[in-house]
Motif scaffolding. Structure first.
Motif, PDB file in Angstrom:
ATOM      1  N   LEU A 133     -22.849  -6.034  -4.782  1.00 35.46           N
ATOM      2  CA  LEU A 133     -23.330  -7.758  -6.293  1.00 35.46           C
ATOM      3  C   LEU A 133     -24.564  -7.974  -6.872  1.00 35.46           C
ATOM      4  CD1 LEU A 133     -20.844 -10.015  -2.786  1.00 35.46           C
ATOM      5  CD2 LEU A 133     -20.203  -8.965  -5.219  1.00 35.46           C
ATOM      6  N   CYS A 134     -25.145  -7.226  -5.843  1.00 37.98           N
ATOM      7  CA  CYS A 134     -26.326  -7.672  -6.818  1.00 37.98           C
ATOM      8  C   CYS A 134     -26.800  -7.100  -7.568  1.00 37.98           C
ATOM      9  CB  CYS A 134     -27.654  -6.755  -5.506  1.00 37.98           C
ATOM     10  SG  CYS A 134     -28.182  -8.976  -4.338  1.00 37.98           S
ATOM     11  N   ILE A 135     -26.587  -5.982  -7.666  1.00 37.60           N
ATOM     12  CA  ILE A 135     -26.297  -4.689  -8.266  1.00 37.60           C
ATOM     13  C   ILE A 135     -25.661  -5.121  -9.707  1.00 37.60           C
ATOM     14  CG2 ILE A 135     -25.665  -2.550  -9.777  1.00 37.60           C
ATOM     15  CD1 ILE A 135     -26.583  -1.566  -6.764  1.00 37.60           C
ATOM     16  N   GLN A 136     -24.384  -6.054  -9.467  1.00 32.64           N
ATOM     17  CA  GLN A 136     -23.762  -6.477 -10.516  1.00 32.64           C
ATOM     18  C   GLN A 136     -24.481  -7.450 -11.217  1.00 32.64           C
ATOM     19  OE1 GLN A 136     -20.083  -7.050  -8.686  1.00 32.64           O
ATOM     20  NE2 GLN A 136     -19.366  -5.173  -8.986  1.00 32.64           N
ATOM     21  N   LEU A 137     -25.136  -8.244  -9.994  1.00 33.75           N
ATOM     22  CA  LEU A 137     -25.504  -9.557 -10.869  1.00 33.75           C
ATOM     23  C   LEU A 137     -26.858  -9.691 -10.639  1.00 33.75           C
ATOM     24  CD1 LEU A 137     -23.116 -12.432  -7.998  1.00 33.75           C
ATOM     25  CD2 LEU A 137     -22.962 -11.690 -10.776  1.00 33.75           C
ATOM     26  N   CYS A 138     -27.389  -8.870 -11.115  1.00 39.39           N
ATOM     27  CA  CYS A 138     -29.252  -8.617 -11.325  1.00 39.39           C
ATOM     28  C   CYS A 138     -29.635  -9.513 -10.377  1.00 39.39           C
ATOM     29  CB  CYS A 138     -29.278  -8.069 -12.133  1.00 39.39           C
ATOM     30  SG  CYS A 138     -30.504  -7.530 -12.954  1.00 39.39           S
ATOM     31  N   SER A 139     -29.139  -9.866  -8.801  1.00 38.69           N
ATOM     32  CA  SER A 139     -29.978 -10.580  -8.108  1.00 38.69           C
ATOM     33  C   SER A 139     -30.583  -9.736  -7.264  1.00 38.69           C
ATOM     34  CB  SER A 139     -29.419 -11.269  -7.851  1.00 38.69           C
ATOM     35  OG  SER A 139     -28.399 -11.097  -7.091  1.00 38.69           O
ATOM     36  N   THR A 140     -31.508 -10.907  -6.342  1.00 40.97           N
ATOM     37  CA  THR A 140     -31.636  -9.547  -5.314  1.00 40.97           C
ATOM     38  C   THR A 140     -31.226  -9.494  -3.597  1.00 40.97           C
ATOM     39  OG1 THR A 140     -34.190 -10.726  -5.552  1.00 40.97           O
ATOM     40  CG2 THR A 140     -34.436 -10.076  -3.368  1.00 40.97           C
ATOM     41  N   PRO A 141     -30.963  -8.939  -3.319  1.00 41.89           N
ATOM     42  CA  PRO A 141     -30.202  -9.253  -2.081  1.00 41.89           C
ATOM     43  C   PRO A 141     -31.141 -10.220  -0.909  1.00 41.89           C
ATOM     44  CG  PRO A 141     -31.054  -6.612  -2.520  1.00 41.89           C
ATOM     45  CD  PRO A 141     -31.480  -7.601  -3.004  1.00 41.89           C
ATOM     46  N   TYR A 142     -30.452 -10.213   0.319  1.00 40.91           N
ATOM     47  CA  TYR A 142     -30.978 -11.797   1.160  1.00 40.91           C
ATOM     48  C   TYR A 142     -31.907  -9.993   2.028  1.00 40.91           C
ATOM     49  CZ  TYR A 142     -30.738 -14.309   4.977  1.00 40.91           C
ATOM     50  OH  TYR A 142     -32.045 -15.451   5.896  1.00 40.91           O
ATOM     51  N   TYR A 143     -32.864 -10.514   2.329  1.00 43.02           N
ATOM     52  CA  TYR A 143     -34.439  -9.686   2.994  1.00 43.02           C
ATOM     53  C   TYR A 143     -33.967  -9.674   4.453  1.00 43.02           C
ATOM     54  CZ  TYR A 143     -38.267  -8.199   5.059  1.00 43.02           C
ATOM     55  OH  TYR A 143     -39.235  -7.449   5.899  1.00 43.02           O
ATOM     56  N   VAL A 144     -33.546  -8.625   4.845  1.00 40.00           N
ATOM     57  CA  VAL A 144     -33.156  -8.505   6.846  1.00 40.00           C
ATOM     58  C   VAL A 144     -35.037  -7.718   7.250  1.00 40.00           C
ATOM     59  CG1 VAL A 144     -32.424  -8.310   8.599  1.00 40.00           C
ATOM     60  CG2 VAL A 144     -31.201  -9.903   7.132  1.00 40.00           C
ATOM     61  N   PRO A 145     -35.551  -7.567   7.676  1.00 43.02           N
ATOM     62  CA  PRO A 145     -36.047  -6.851   8.284  1.00 43.02           C
ATOM     63  C   PRO A 145     -36.081  -5.495   8.802  1.00 43.02           C
ATOM     64  CG  PRO A 145     -37.243  -9.351   8.759  1.00 43.02           C
ATOM     65  CD  PRO A 145     -36.027  -9.209   8.476  1.00 43.02           C
ATOM     66  N   SER A 146     -36.132  -4.289   8.341  1.00 46.94           N
ATOM     67  CA  SER A 146     -36.281  -3.284   8.882  1.00 46.94           C
ATOM     68  C   SER A 146     -36.633  -2.630  10.001  1.00 46.94           C
ATOM     69  CB  SER A 146     -36.346  -1.818   8.180  1.00 46.94           C
ATOM     70  OG  SER A 146     -37.699  -2.075   7.456  1.00 46.94           O
ATOM     71  N   ASN A 147     -35.123  -1.885  10.877  1.00 44.59           N
ATOM     72  CA  ASN A 147     -35.885  -1.849  12.084  1.00 44.59           C
ATOM     73  C   ASN A 147     -35.794  -3.086  13.405  1.00 44.59           C
ATOM     74  OD1 ASN A 147     -36.582   1.129  11.139  1.00 44.59           O
ATOM     75  ND2 ASN A 147     -38.564   0.981  11.159  1.00 44.59           N
ATOM     76  N   THR A 148     -35.283  -3.402  13.182  1.00 45.35           N
ATOM     77  CA  THR A 148     -35.221  -4.625  13.985  1.00 45.35           C
ATOM     78  C   THR A 148     -33.924  -4.800  14.552  1.00 45.35           C
ATOM     79  OG1 THR A 148     -35.197  -6.336  12.617  1.00 45.35           O
ATOM     80  CG2 THR A 148     -37.146  -5.651  13.570  1.00 45.35           C
ATOM     81  N   VAL A 149     -32.935  -5.698  15.270  1.00 41.73           N
ATOM     82  CA  VAL A 149     -31.640  -5.954  15.607  1.00 41.73           C
ATOM     83  C   VAL A 149     -31.820  -7.346  14.756  1.00 41.73           C
ATOM     84  CG1 VAL A 149     -29.946  -6.774  17.708  1.00 41.73           C
ATOM     85  CG2 VAL A 149     -31.923  -4.601  17.815  1.00 41.73           C
ATOM     86  N   PRO A 150     -30.884  -7.464  14.166  1.00 43.08           N
ATOM     87  CA  PRO A 150     -30.498  -9.011  13.376  1.00 43.08           C
ATOM     88  C   PRO A 150     -30.432 -10.389  14.415  1.00 43.08           C
ATOM     89  CG  PRO A 150     -28.272  -7.487  12.932  1.00 43.08           C
ATOM     90  CD  PRO A 150     -29.647  -6.340  13.525  1.00 43.08           C
ATOM     91  N   SER A 151     -29.968 -11.210  14.432  1.00 45.71           N
ATOM     92  CA  SER A 151     -29.974 -12.178  14.965  1.00 45.71           C
ATOM     93  C   SER A 151     -28.680 -12.778  14.320  1.00 45.71           C
ATOM     94  CB  SER A 151     -30.568 -13.160  15.067  1.00 45.71           C
ATOM     95  OG  SER A 151     -31.091 -14.148  13.772  1.00 45.71           O
ATOM     96  N   HIS A 152     -27.873 -13.732  14.956  1.00 53.15           N
ATOM     97  CA  HIS A 152     -26.831 -13.954  14.972  1.00 53.15           C
ATOM     98  C   HIS A 152     -26.749 -15.357  13.726  1.00 53.15           C
ATOM     99  CE1 HIS A 152     -24.460 -12.859  18.544  1.00 53.15           C
ATOM    100  NE2 HIS A 152     -25.029 -13.749  19.292  1.00 53.15           N
ATOM    101  N   GLN A 153     -28.104 -15.869  13.525  1.00 55.34           N
ATOM    102  CA  GLN A 153     -28.443 -17.133  12.382  1.00 55.34           C
ATOM    103  C   GLN A 153     -28.644 -15.639  11.083  1.00 55.34           C
ATOM    104  OE1 GLN A 153     -29.542 -17.027  15.445  1.00 55.34           O
ATOM    105  NE2 GLN A 153     -29.026 -18.369  16.047  1.00 55.34           N
TER     106      GLN A 153
END
Length: 575
Positions: A133-153
């Protein structure tokens, strides 16, 4: 219950050993084994049992050690996993055996590990969708730190970001679809082939070719605006050519003006322009052979435009070529055509003022018509509320005229300021033209009243009274008065009104009233009060305002109406 079973089993084990030893002793007795050999054999049995138990104890100790080690390792892994997954630390229950504790820790560790894997799998899928979607809309993806387990939030935030991007994409896609239709319609209507990459991408059958960025959407909107401007320019060009062709048809008396040439077709604007241009070129070649007739018809068109624009003699004489009858040349025709174009542009610019003046003139004609009706006594005999309706319409017109004049004055000032020239009507300024109309009407009213007074004076001359014949002479009846006819009563009343009106106008203009005598002097004295109310001298009366003018006319009409109605009542009583 469990401890009792184990104690019973222990007692049973001891009993079993004792019974087994008794049996061995019996066997040994039967064999005849000596004491020393018995002791030796018992020691062997003892050693065997002790070694067996020792091995078993050793194995169980090893098991206990492994369980404790597993508990320690599981606790460390749980702590690290809880910290990585942003979960609260695991707290083991108290009073449990090490085996149960290890089992609980192992189950919790397996559950967290599975949840970790599920989160990582969900994050990967969401990030792929988000990046697309970000490529189509030329926007920035939501950032999640790499090599980490995402939280529910964090997972929830990524999902919301995707929802927002999806809604934005839907909105932009709707805008893009509408713009694309507009572009396709405009280019098709104009007969215009896409000549830029943006136009080609906009009308492409593959919607994925066009990125739905803000810049691209703005570029499309700008393109639509440019195409609309171009379309307007093409329409204007076509209409000018069409108007030119129709003008030439009229000048040349061509059969095409009666439907021989198709005015409207289903083709594109470019084709229409080409078609009309060819027709204009043909007609212009044709008119070169008939210049004199064409120029004379152009002059008729000029005369018509001068009338529509309300030009005065000086404005018309400014175009000297109109009066040139020596040589009929193409240059002379071109000058006439240029003057016609100039007049049409002037008419378009002055259209609001011309329409406003036309509206004023219609109301001015209504006002004069109401004034004529006001002096007609027969209107009092109308039934059905016609008089009341006439009174309302007359009041409406009286209010409308000054309002229209005020609006026109402001519009003329604004127009003259914007155009840098004076707006003329028949060679006069607009407000001067209106003042002249009022003054002409006032003079006409004065003239009519003076003529009526002159005629009345001539027809109602006084006769010298003669002596009454003696009683009984000629068969006359004494003390019997002559009965007046209704026409004579109306005539005398009208004479009185006309005399009063004439005297007022005479006082206002500074001229002596028609006729003389004590009656006119009394009227003159009674009419001095209105002049004092206006607070002006007799020389200032011609400059009265429009409202004073209409007010005085209304007052006179009202007086005449009252007198006429009284006269009619007298006539009815006499009859």
């Amino acid at each position: 219950m469990t401890s009792r079973k184990s104690e019973t089993l222990a007692s049973s084990l001891i009993s079993g050993i004792n019974m087994s030893m008794a049996q061995l002793v019996d066997i040994w007795d039967g064999i005849g084994i000596m004491e020393e050999q018995r002791v030796e054999r018992m020691l062997t049995v003892k050693k065997y049992i002790e070694d067996l138990l020792r091995d078993m104890i050793k194995e169980e100790e090893s098991l206990r050690h492994r369980i404790k080690s597993s508990i320690t390792i599981s606790q460390k892994q749980l702590e690290a996993l809880c910290e990585e997954m942003k979960e609260d630390p695991y707290k083991a229950e108290e009073g449990l055996s090490i085996l149960q504790t290890e089992k609980n820790l192992r189950y919790r560790l397996e559950a967290l590990q599975k949840e970790k894997n599920d989160r990582l799998r969900d994050l990967k899928a969401l990030q792929l969708e988000d990046e697309e979607l970000c490529i189509q809309l030329c926007s920035t993806p939501y950032y999640v730190p790499s090599n980490t387990v995402p939280s529910h939030q964090q997972l929830k935030a990524v999902r919301e970001h995707i929802q927002d991007l999806t809604a934005e994409r839907r909105s932009r896609l709707a805008v893009f679809t509408a713009l694309r239709k507009d572009i396709a319609f405009l280019t098709g209507e104009m007969g215009h082939d896409p000549d830029t990459s943006l136009e080609r991408e906009a009308v492409s059958d593959d919607p994925d070719v066009f990125l739905l960025t803000h810049d691209n959407i703005k570029a499309l909107q700008l393109l639509v605006g440019q195409l609309e401007v171009k379309k307007g320019s093409l329409i204007s060009t076509r209409d000018k050519l069409k108007e030119r062709a129709m003008s030439l048809w009229s000048r040349l008396d061509c059969p095409e003006k009666d439907g021989g040439f198709p005015l409207d077709t289903q083709g594109t604007l470019t084709n229409d322009i080409s078609r009309w241009q060819n027709e204009v070129d043909r007609l212009e070649e044709l008119q070169k052979a008939r210049l004199e007739d064409v120029i004379e018809k152009a002059r008729l068109e000029l005369m018509d435009m001068w009338d529509k624009c309300l030009f005065g003699p000086e404005q018309r004489e400014a175009f000297n070529c109109y009066f040139c009858d020596v040589n009929y040349t193409e240059e002379l025709l071109l000058l006439h055509d240029a003057e016609l174009v100039k007049l049409k542009e002037y008419q378009e610019k002055a259209r609001p003022l011309l329409e406003a003046l036309e509206k004023w003139e219609k109301n001015w004609v209504l006002f004069q018509d109401f004034e004529r009706k006001a002096s007609d006594p027969s209107r009092f005999s109308n039934r059905g509320g016609a008089l009341l309706k006439e009174t309302k319409e007359r009041a409406k017109v009286q209010k409308m005229l000054p309002k229209l004049e005020e609006e026109m004055k402001g519009a003329v000032d604004a127009w003259e300021k914007s155009q840098g020239s004076v707006f003329l009507v028949q060679g006069h300024k607009l407000m001067d033209y209106i003042s002249a109309q009022r003054e002409e009407y006032k003079q006409q009213k004065d003239k009519e009243k003076n003529e009526r007074m002159t005629k009345k004076t001539e027809t109602t001359s006084f006769k010298t009274p003669t002596k009454r014949p003696p009683t009984g002479a000629s068969g006359a009846t004494p003390n019997k008065t002559r009965k007046q006819t209704p026409n004579q009563t109306v005539l005398r009343s009208t004479s009185t009104i006309s005399s009063a009106s004439s005297t007022y106008l005479s006082v206002a203009s500074g001229k002596p009233p028609v006729g003389s005598g004590k009656k006119n002097k009394m009227l003159e004295t009674s009419l001095r009060t209105p002049l004092q109310v206006f607070n002006c001298t007799a020389e200032q009366i011609p400059g009265i305002t429009y409202s004073d003018f209409t007010s005085e006319l209304s007052k006179k009409a009202s007086q005449e109406a009252i007198l006429n109605s009284t006269v009619l009542l007298d006539v009815e009583k006499g009859n």
